[in-house]
Design a protein around this motif. Structure first.
Motif, PDB file in Angstrom:
ATOM      1  N   SER A   1       0.841  -1.197   0.000  1.00  0.00           N
ATOM      2  CA  SER A   1       0.000   0.000   0.000  1.00  0.00           C
ATOM      3  C   SER A   1       0.881   1.254   0.000  1.00  0.00           C
ATOM      4  O   SER A   1       2.061   1.189   0.334  1.00  0.00           O
ATOM      5  CB  SER A   1      -0.905  -0.007   1.230  1.00  0.00           C
ATOM      6  N   GLY A   2       0.292   2.391  -0.386  1.00  0.00           N
ATOM      7  CA  GLY A   2       1.038   3.641  -0.387  1.00  0.00           C
ATOM      8  C   GLY A   2       1.606   3.941   0.986  1.00  0.00           C
ATOM      9  O   GLY A   2       0.939   3.719   1.991  1.00  0.00           O
ATOM     10  N   ARG A   3       2.832   4.415   1.017  1.00  0.00           N
ATOM     11  CA  ARG A   3       3.469   4.706   2.303  1.00  0.00           C
ATOM     12  C   ARG A   3       4.629   5.664   2.109  1.00  0.00           C
ATOM     13  O   ARG A   3       5.128   5.850   1.011  1.00  0.00           O
ATOM     14  CB  ARG A   3       3.939   3.439   2.995  1.00  0.00           C
ATOM     15  N   SER A   4       5.048   6.242   3.217  1.00  0.00           N
ATOM     16  CA  SER A   4       6.206   7.137   3.218  1.00  0.00           C
ATOM     17  C   SER A   4       7.006   6.892   4.492  1.00  0.00           C
ATOM     18  O   SER A   4       6.561   6.180   5.389  1.00  0.00           O
ATOM     19  CB  SER A   4       5.757   8.599   3.145  1.00  0.00           C
ATOM     20  N   ASN A   5       8.179   7.488   4.537  1.00  0.00           N
ATOM     21  CA  ASN A   5       9.056   7.412   5.707  1.00  0.00           C
ATOM     22  C   ASN A   5       9.325   5.973   6.128  1.00  0.00           C
ATOM     23  O   ASN A   5       9.122   5.601   7.294  1.00  0.00           O
ATOM     24  CB  ASN A   5       8.471   8.213   6.870  1.00  0.00           C
ATOM     25  N   PHE A   6       9.776   5.166   5.189  1.00  0.00           N
ATOM     26  CA  PHE A   6      10.071   3.767   5.472  1.00  0.00           C
ATOM     27  C   PHE A   6      11.475   3.429   4.986  1.00  0.00           C
ATOM     28  O   PHE A   6      11.946   3.988   4.012  1.00  0.00           O
ATOM     29  CB  PHE A   6       9.052   2.845   4.787  1.00  0.00           C
ATOM     30  N   PRO A   7      12.144   2.492   5.659  1.00  0.00           N
ATOM     31  CA  PRO A   7      13.431   2.031   5.160  1.00  0.00           C
ATOM     32  C   PRO A   7      13.228   0.955   4.092  1.00  0.00           C
ATOM     33  O   PRO A   7      12.214   0.257   4.069  1.00  0.00           O
ATOM     34  CB  PRO A   7      14.109   1.441   6.403  1.00  0.00           C
ATOM     35  N   ALA A   8      14.185   0.848   3.210  1.00  0.00           N
ATOM     36  CA  ALA A   8      14.210  -0.216   2.206  1.00  0.00           C
ATOM     37  C   ALA A   8      15.641  -0.722   2.121  1.00  0.00           C
ATOM     38  O   ALA A   8      16.595   0.042   2.268  1.00  0.00           O
ATOM     39  CB  ALA A   8      13.735   0.297   0.851  1.00  0.00           C
ATOM     40  N   VAL A   9      15.783  -2.007   1.873  1.00  0.00           N
ATOM     41  CA  VAL A   9      17.106  -2.610   1.794  1.00  0.00           C
ATOM     42  C   VAL A   9      17.112  -3.665   0.691  1.00  0.00           C
ATOM     43  O   VAL A   9      16.114  -4.341   0.472  1.00  0.00           O
ATOM     44  CB  VAL A   9      17.512  -3.209   3.166  1.00  0.00           C
ATOM     45  N   ALA A  10      18.237  -3.768  -0.008  1.00  0.00           N
ATOM     46  CA  ALA A  10      18.407  -4.809  -1.027  1.00  0.00           C
ATOM     47  C   ALA A  10      19.106  -6.004  -0.394  1.00  0.00           C
ATOM     48  O   ALA A  10      20.141  -5.853   0.261  1.00  0.00           O
ATOM     49  CB  ALA A  10      19.229  -4.276  -2.193  1.00  0.00           C
ATOM     50  N   VAL A  11      18.508  -7.197  -0.587  1.00  0.00           N
ATOM     51  CA  VAL A  11      19.061  -8.429  -0.044  1.00  0.00           C
ATOM     52  C   VAL A  11      18.999  -9.502  -1.126  1.00  0.00           C
ATOM     53  O   VAL A  11      17.900  -9.863  -1.562  1.00  0.00           O
ATOM     54  CB  VAL A  11      18.274  -8.898   1.210  1.00  0.00           C
ATOM     55  N   ASP A  12      20.138  -9.978  -1.578  1.00  0.00           N
ATOM     56  CA  ASP A  12      20.197 -11.059  -2.564  1.00  0.00           C
ATOM     57  C   ASP A  12      19.332 -10.787  -3.795  1.00  0.00           C
ATOM     58  O   ASP A  12      18.607 -11.660  -4.277  1.00  0.00           O
ATOM     59  CB  ASP A  12      19.785 -12.401  -1.941  1.00  0.00           C
ATOM     60  N   GLY A  13      19.348  -9.549  -4.309  1.00  0.00           N
ATOM     61  CA  GLY A  13      18.600  -9.208  -5.515  1.00  0.00           C
ATOM     62  C   GLY A  13      17.145  -8.877  -5.295  1.00  0.00           C
ATOM     63  O   GLY A  13      16.428  -8.548  -6.237  1.00  0.00           O
ATOM     64  N   SER A  14      16.664  -8.934  -4.060  1.00  0.00           N
ATOM     65  CA  SER A  14      15.295  -8.555  -3.722  1.00  0.00           C
ATOM     66  C   SER A  14      15.320  -7.263  -2.921  1.00  0.00           C
ATOM     67  O   SER A  14      16.320  -6.928  -2.299  1.00  0.00           O
ATOM     68  CB  SER A  14      14.610  -9.645  -2.885  1.00  0.00           C
ATOM     69  N   VAL A  15      14.200  -6.553  -2.912  1.00  0.00           N
ATOM     70  CA  VAL A  15      14.082  -5.331  -2.120  1.00  0.00           C
ATOM     71  C   VAL A  15      13.029  -5.547  -1.053  1.00  0.00           C
ATOM     72  O   VAL A  15      11.908  -5.958  -1.351  1.00  0.00           O
ATOM     73  CB  VAL A  15      13.713  -4.124  -3.010  1.00  0.00           C
ATOM     74  N   LEU A  16      13.396  -5.258   0.186  1.00  0.00           N
ATOM     75  CA  LEU A  16      12.471  -5.357   1.307  1.00  0.00           C
ATOM     76  C   LEU A  16      12.121  -3.953   1.768  1.00  0.00           C
ATOM     77  O   LEU A  16      13.016  -3.126   1.926  1.00  0.00           O
ATOM     78  CB  LEU A  16      13.102  -6.133   2.458  1.00  0.00           C
ATOM     79  N   ILE A  17      10.834  -3.681   1.973  1.00  0.00           N
ATOM     80  CA  ILE A  17      10.420  -2.433   2.592  1.00  0.00           C
ATOM     81  C   ILE A  17       9.859  -2.756   3.961  1.00  0.00           C
ATOM     82  O   ILE A  17       9.244  -3.797   4.159  1.00  0.00           O
ATOM     83  CB  ILE A  17       9.415  -1.657   1.718  1.00  0.00           C
ATOM     84  N   LEU A  18      10.109  -1.852   4.907  1.00  0.00           N
ATOM     85  CA  LEU A  18       9.799  -2.146   6.303  1.00  0.00           C
ATOM     86  C   LEU A  18       9.021  -0.998   6.917  1.00  0.00           C
ATOM     87  O   LEU A  18       9.509   0.128   6.965  1.00  0.00           O
ATOM     88  CB  LEU A  18      11.093  -2.363   7.084  1.00  0.00           C
ATOM     89  N   GLY A  19       7.816  -1.254   7.372  1.00  0.00           N
ATOM     90  CA  GLY A  19       7.043  -0.269   8.118  1.00  0.00           C
ATOM     91  C   GLY A  19       6.678   0.965   7.307  1.00  0.00           C
ATOM     92  O   GLY A  19       6.299   0.880   6.157  1.00  0.00           O
ATOM     93  N   GLY A  20       6.806   2.118   7.944  1.00  0.00           N
ATOM     94  CA  GLY A  20       6.491   3.388   7.313  1.00  0.00           C
ATOM     95  C   GLY A  20       5.128   3.898   7.728  1.00  0.00           C
ATOM     96  O   GLY A  20       4.423   3.305   8.542  1.00  0.00           O
ATOM     97  N   ILE A  21       4.765   5.044   7.178  1.00  0.00           N
ATOM     98  CA  ILE A  21       3.486   5.683   7.449  1.00  0.00           C
ATOM     99  C   ILE A  21       2.568   5.398   6.273  1.00  0.00           C
ATOM    100  O   ILE A  21       2.933   5.626   5.132  1.00  0.00           O
ATOM    101  CB  ILE A  21       3.670   7.209   7.628  1.00  0.00           C
ATOM    102  N   ARG A  22       1.367   4.872   6.563  1.00  0.00           N
ATOM    103  CA  ARG A  22       0.411   4.559   5.494  1.00  0.00           C
ATOM    104  C   ARG A  22      -0.734   5.519   5.506  1.00  0.00           C
ATOM    105  O   ARG A  22      -1.093   6.108   6.431  1.00  0.00           O
ATOM    106  CB  ARG A  22      -0.118   3.153   5.624  1.00  0.00           C
TER     107      ARG A  22
END
Length: 73
Positions: A52-73
């Motif tokens: 879902s739409g969100r802002s202020n969240f961290p993202a990290v690349a791991v083994d060719g995938s991107v993970l997004i974590l938390g944030g404001i929805r």
């Protein structure tokens, strides 16, 4: 040339030689994702992501995938 809209609270991550710009807000919570394979000279919008739409969240690349974590929805 396509380009993403002005925004804040987005995430940017480098993965597999590309740069991704994800979400953020421009008055509304965005759920778009953009990819550049030429260090930001040109951008291509990716298919609408499942999150879902969100802002202020961290993202990290791991083994060719991107993970997004938390944030404001």
């Amino acid at each position: 040339m396509e380009t993403w809209s002005g925004r804040c609270g987005h995430a940017a991550v480098a993965v597999d030689g590309s740069v991704l710009v994800l979400g953020g807000h421009d008055g509304t919570q965005l759920r778009d994702a953009w990819r550049s394979d030429d260090r930001g000279a040109t951008w291509t919008q990716l298919p609408q992501p499942a999150w879902s739409g969100r802002s202020n969240f961290p993202a990290v690349a791991v083994d060719g995938s991107v993970l997004i974590l938390g944030g404001i929805r």
